[in-house]
Design an enzyme around this catalytic site. Structure first.
Site, mmCIF file in Angstrom:
data_model
loop_
_atom_site.group_PDB
_atom_site.id
_atom_site.type_symbol
_atom_site.label_atom_id
_atom_site.label_comp_id
_atom_site.label_asym_id
_atom_site.label_seq_id
_atom_site.Cartn_x
_atom_site.Cartn_y
_atom_site.Cartn_z
ATOM 1 N N HIS A 129 0.811 -1.217 0.000
ATOM 2 C CA HIS A 129 0.000 0.000 0.000
ATOM 3 C C HIS A 129 0.845 1.266 0.000
ATOM 4 O O HIS A 129 0.444 2.287 -0.541
ATOM 5 C CB HIS A 129 -1.058 -0.052 1.088
ATOM 6 C CG HIS A 129 -2.133 -1.007 0.708
ATOM 7 N ND1 HIS A 129 -2.099 -2.324 1.097
ATOM 8 C CD2 HIS A 129 -3.184 -0.885 -0.124
ATOM 9 C CE1 HIS A 129 -3.122 -2.948 0.542
ATOM 10 N NE2 HIS A 129 -3.800 -2.098 -0.195
ATOM 11 N N GLU B 207 -10.735 -10.517 -7.695
ATOM 12 C CA GLU B 207 -9.325 -10.551 -7.289
ATOM 13 C C GLU B 207 -8.942 -11.874 -6.627
ATOM 14 O O GLU B 207 -7.785 -12.123 -6.330
ATOM 15 C CB GLU B 207 -8.966 -9.361 -6.390
ATOM 16 C CG GLU B 207 -9.939 -9.078 -5.272
ATOM 17 C CD GLU B 207 -9.643 -7.770 -4.528
ATOM 18 O OE1 GLU B 207 -8.634 -7.121 -4.786
ATOM 19 O OE2 GLU B 207 -10.467 -7.411 -3.661
ATOM 20 N N ASP C 255 -4.213 -8.019 -6.271
ATOM 21 C CA ASP C 255 -4.499 -9.228 -5.500
ATOM 22 C C ASP C 255 -4.654 -10.442 -6.403
ATOM 23 O O ASP C 255 -4.252 -11.539 -6.044
ATOM 24 C CB ASP C 255 -5.763 -9.031 -4.653
ATOM 25 C CG ASP C 255 -5.424 -8.302 -3.367
ATOM 26 O OD1 ASP C 255 -4.415 -8.651 -2.739
ATOM 27 O OD2 ASP C 255 -6.159 -7.367 -3.007
ATOM 28 N N CYS D 107 -8.883 -1.925 -11.720
ATOM 29 C CA CYS D 107 -8.451 -0.840 -10.826
ATOM 30 C C CYS D 107 -7.154 -1.173 -10.102
ATOM 31 O O CYS D 107 -6.726 -0.442 -9.220
ATOM 32 C CB CYS D 107 -9.553 -0.466 -9.846
ATOM 33 S SG CYS D 107 -10.083 -1.843 -8.814
HETATM 34 C C1 PEP Z 1 -6.214 -4.784 -6.238
HETATM 35 O O1 PEP Z 1 -6.095 -5.760 -5.489
HETATM 36 O O2 PEP Z 1 -5.789 -4.764 -7.399
HETATM 37 C C2 PEP Z 1 -6.880 -3.553 -5.760
HETATM 38 C C3 PEP Z 1 -7.170 -2.568 -6.572
HETATM 39 O O3 PEP Z 1 -7.148 -3.469 -4.440
HETATM 40 P P1 PEP Z 1 -6.047 -3.193 -3.297
HETATM 41 O O4 PEP Z 1 -4.753 -2.838 -3.971
HETATM 42 O O5 PEP Z 1 -6.594 -2.095 -2.456
HETATM 43 O O6 PEP Z 1 -5.991 -4.513 -2.590
HETATM 44 MG MG MG Z 2 -7.264 -5.826 -3.687
#
Ligand code: PEP
Ligand code: MG
Length: 574
Positions: free
Chosen positions: A186, A423, A447, A494
Site C-alpha cells: 500500500h 481478485e 491481488d 483498478c
Molecule cells: C487490487 O487488489 O488490485 C486492488 C485494486 O485493491 P487493493 O490494492 O486495495 O488490494
Molecule cells: Mg485488492
C-alpha cells in the site's frame, strides 16, 4: 554510494533523508511551568488508555477465544507497570511535558528490550509500542500521534504502513525509500498515486538522518550523497518533466478515445475524499479505498463523518458514476479498535468482505452512510475480495435490510449499482455463477496476481512473481471480460496494471471498458490511447496470448510502442 533495490514508483527525487522510526511523534522537549497539570494529564491519559484496552479486550472476547484475548492483559500490565510510570513521573517532576516524558521512557525501555537476546522479549516491543501509541494519543488529546514534517524530505522507513501515512503532508515528500514491501504494497500504491518516486528493498541501516538522497524510481536505485554528474542528470530530468507537462496540456479537456474511435473510461483511484480536488482530468472515481477513512482514528467513523466523505466524492461530479469500495481491512491494513485475531497468513485470512460480514455493525454503518449519501443516483458500491455466491447473497440481504430500515425512517433510496472486485482466482474462473447478481465487476489485478502466483505482495523476496504480463493471467482477464460482456455488464480494472502504459495497452486490447488508476497517470495513458488503433491492439493481444512468458509479452508490447513512436515521431518515455 549507490544502492540497488526494486523500482516501485517512477521518477527522480532529491531530498535529505528523514528516518521514520515507530516512535517518532511530535513532542516538545521544552520545560513546562506546571508540574501538577502534567501529572494529572498523565493520570487521565492512563485511565483513558486503560478503558480503551479493556473495551478492546471485551470485543476480542466476543470475537475470538478467551485465550487469545490475553494480549490485552499484557497491554494492561505494561500500561500500569509501576517502575515504568515512576520513571515517567520522575521526568515530569523535572519540569518536562507528560508527552515528552512518556516518549523518552518508552524509548529507553524499547532500546533495552530490543537488545535482549530472548526472542520473546524482543517481540514484546510491539506491545510496548502499541500501548505507547494509545497513551500518546490521549496525552495529545487532539489527534493520533502523527508524523510531522516541515521541509522537503525523502522518507526512509523499514516499511511504511498505511496508518503511518495518514495525515502526512505528501507535498513535502520528494521520495520514499523502504526496506520491505513490493510493487503493490500500500505504501507503493500511495507513492504511485501521488507521483512520488519510490524504491523498496534497500538496506536502510546504511542511510543516516539528513543524508542527501537521489532516489531513482525508474531503475530502483538510491544514491547517497550523489555525484556532480548525477545532479546534472537530475536537472536534465526536471527539464524533461516540464516539456512533458506542456505536451500533455491538450489532453486535459478530452475524453479518451483510440484513434479509431473506441471510447475507454479513465477513472481515478483515491484513498480519501480530500484527493477529489486533484481529479479534474479523470472521468469519475473508479476506486475509492474507504478503509483509510476508518483508519484515521481510534474508533469507527460516525455515519455522519462517513456520509460527508462519500457525499464529497459523489458531488464532485454529479453526472459521473463513482465507485466506492466497502471496507478492505485485513492483510496489511488494520483497525486499532477492531482486534483481529493474530493470523499466520493475514492476506489469506479474515480480510475485506470476510471481515465486513463477520462484523455486521461496522458493515451496516458503512452501507447506511453510502445509501444516504447517494443523493444524485451516481453511486456504485463495490465489494472487495469476493470468492463465493453466498458472500454476495449475504451482503445483498444485508443491503436490503438496511434499505428497509432507512425507508421506514422516511428516507428515499436512490438507484445505485452494485459490483464486485474480481481478485480471488475462484471468482475469476467462476464468474459465470456470480455475474447475474451484480451490475459490474472490477478486476483487482494486484491481488489477483498475488493469489494466482501464491506470492505475498508485501514480500520483496518474491517480487519477481508479480508478473502482470504473464500470458496465462491475460487469458484469465480475457475470460472475465468475455463473461461480463456476455451478460451486458461493464468491466473495469483498478489494480496497478491499469496505470502502466504497457499493461494498460493490453487491457484495452483485451476489451476492458474502464481503467482506474492513480490520477498522475491519467493524462499520459489518455495521450497514448489517443494514438493507437483498437484494431492494432486486438492483433497485438492475439500475438502475445500465444507466448509463454511474462518477459516475452512485455518485450513484444515495448517493441510495438517503440515502432509506433518512431513512425509517428512521438516520444513517450521520460
Ligand atoms: C487490487 O487488489 O488490485 C486492488 C485494486 O485493491 P487493493 O490494492 O486495495 O488490494
Ligand atoms: Mg485488492
Amino acid at each position: 554510494m549507490i544502492k540497488k533495490g526494486i523500482s516501485v514508483s517512477h521518477g527522480l527525487g532529491l531530498a535529505r533523508a528523514y528516518l521514520i522510526e515507530d516512535s517518532k511523534v511530535v513532542v516538545s522537549s521544552e520545560l513546562t511551568g506546571d508540574i501538577n497539570e502534567q501529572l494529572n494529564k498523565l493520570e487521565n491519559a492512563i485511565l483513558e488508555a486503560e478503558a480503551e484496552i479493556k473495551k478492546s479486550k471485551e470485543l476480542a472476547q466476543n470475537l475470538m477465544d478467551d485465550n487469545d484475548a490475553y494480549i490485552f492483559d499484557a497491554h494492561l500490565a505494561i500500561l500500569k507497570d509501576e517502575y515504568f510510570l515512576r520513571d515517567v513521573k520522575d521526568l515530569i517532576n523535572l519540569g518536562h511535558y507528560a508527552s515528552y516524558a512518556y516518549k523518552e521512557v518508552t524509548k529507553k525501555y524499547l532500546d533495552e528490550i530490543r537488545k535482549a537476546e530472548s526472542l520473546y522479549l524482543q517481540e514484546r516491543s510491539i506491545d510496548v509500542n502499541d500501548v505507547y501509541m494509545k497513551v500518546m494519543y490521549y496525552l495529545d488529546a487532539l489527534s493520533r500521534p502523527h508524523l510531522s514534517i516541515d521541509r522537503e524530505v525523502a522518507l526512509v522507513a523499514s516499511d511504511l504502513t498505511p496508518s503511518q501515512t495518514i495525515g502526512l503532508d505528501f507535498n513535502l515528500v520528494k521520495a520514499i525509500v523502504t526496506e520491505h514491501g513490493g510493487k503493490t504494497s500500500h505504501a507503493a500504491i500511495i507513492a504511485r498515486t501521488l507521483g512520488i518516486p519510490s524504491v523498496a528493498g534497500i538496506r536502510i541501516s546504511s542511510i543516516n538522518e539528513g543524508d542527501l538522497l537521489l532516489v531513482d524510481g525508474r531503475y530502483g536505485t538510491v544514491s547517497i550523497d550523489p555525484s556532480e554528474d548525477e545532479l546534472v542528470e537530475y536537472a536534465y530530468f526536471l527539464d524533461k518533466i516540464q516539456t512533458k507537462e506542456k505536451r500533455l496540456e491538450p489532453f486535459k479537456k478530452q475524453k479518451t478515445h483510440t484513434l479509431d474511435g473506441q471510447y475507454i473510461k479513465l477513472g481515478a483511484n483515491i484513498s480519501s475524499h480530500e484527493e477529489i480536488s486533484h481529479l479534474k482530468y479523470a472521468e469519475g472515481v473508479g476506486l475509492f479505498r474507504t478503509e483509510f477513512l476508518f483508519m484515521r482514528d481510534s474508533k469507527t467513523p460516525s455515519i455522519e463523518e462517513q456520509m460527508h466523505s462519500y457525499e464529497t466524492v459523489l458531488a464532485s461530479n454529479k453526472n459521473q458514476t463513482h465507485v466506492i469500495r466497502t471496507l478492505d481491512i485485513g492483510g496489511d491494513k488494520n483497525l486499532t479498535y477492531l482486534p483481529i485475531k493474530k493470523e499466520e497468513n493475514p492476506f489469506l485470512g479474515q480480510r475485506a468482505i470476510r471481515l465486513s460480514l463477520a462484523n455486521k455493525n461496522i458493515f451496516t454503518s458503512q452501507l447506511k452512510a453510502l445509501l444516504l449519501a447517494n443523493k444524485y443516483s451516481n453511486l456504485a458500491i463495490m465489494m472487495p475480495m469476493i470468492s463465493t455466491l453466498d458472500e454476495i447473497l449475504e451482503a445483498k440481504e444485508l443491503i436490503k435490510s438496511v434499505e428497509a430500515e432507512l425507508i421506514k425512517e422516511g428516507h428515499k433510496i436512490n438507484s445505485y449499482q452494485l459490483g464486485i472486485m474480481v481478485e480471488v482466482p475462484i471468482a475469476a474462473f467462476g464468474l459465470e455463477d456470480l455475474i447475474e447478481e451484480v451490475d459490474f465487476v472490477s478486476i483487482g489485478s494486484n491481488d489477483l496476481i498475488q493469489y494466482l502466483f501464491a506470492a505475498d505482495r508485501m514480500n520483496e523476496e518474491v517480487a519477481y512473481l508479480y508478473q502482470p504480463y504473464h500470458p496465462q493471467l491475460l487469458k484469465i482477464i480475457k475470460h472475465v471480460i468475455n463473461v461480463a460482456h456476455k451478460h451486458n455488464k461493464w468491466v473495469g480494472v483498478c489494480g496497478e496494471m491499469a496505470g502502466v502504459k504497457e499493461s494498460a495497452l493490453l487491457l484495452v486490447g483485451l476489451g476492458v471498458d474502464e481503467l482506474s488508476m492513480g490520477y498522475t497517470s491519467i493524462l499520459e495513458i489518455r495521450e497514448m490511447l489517443s494514438k493507437v488503433k483498437m484494431t492494432d491492439l486486438t492483433k497485438l493481444v492475439a500475438r502475445v496470448l500465444k507466448l509463454k512468458k511474462n518477459d516475452e509479452v512485455l518485450e513484444e508490447v515495448k517493441k510495438y510502442l517503440d515502432k509506433f513512436s518512431k513512425n509517428k515521431g512521438d516520444k513517450y518515455e521520460i
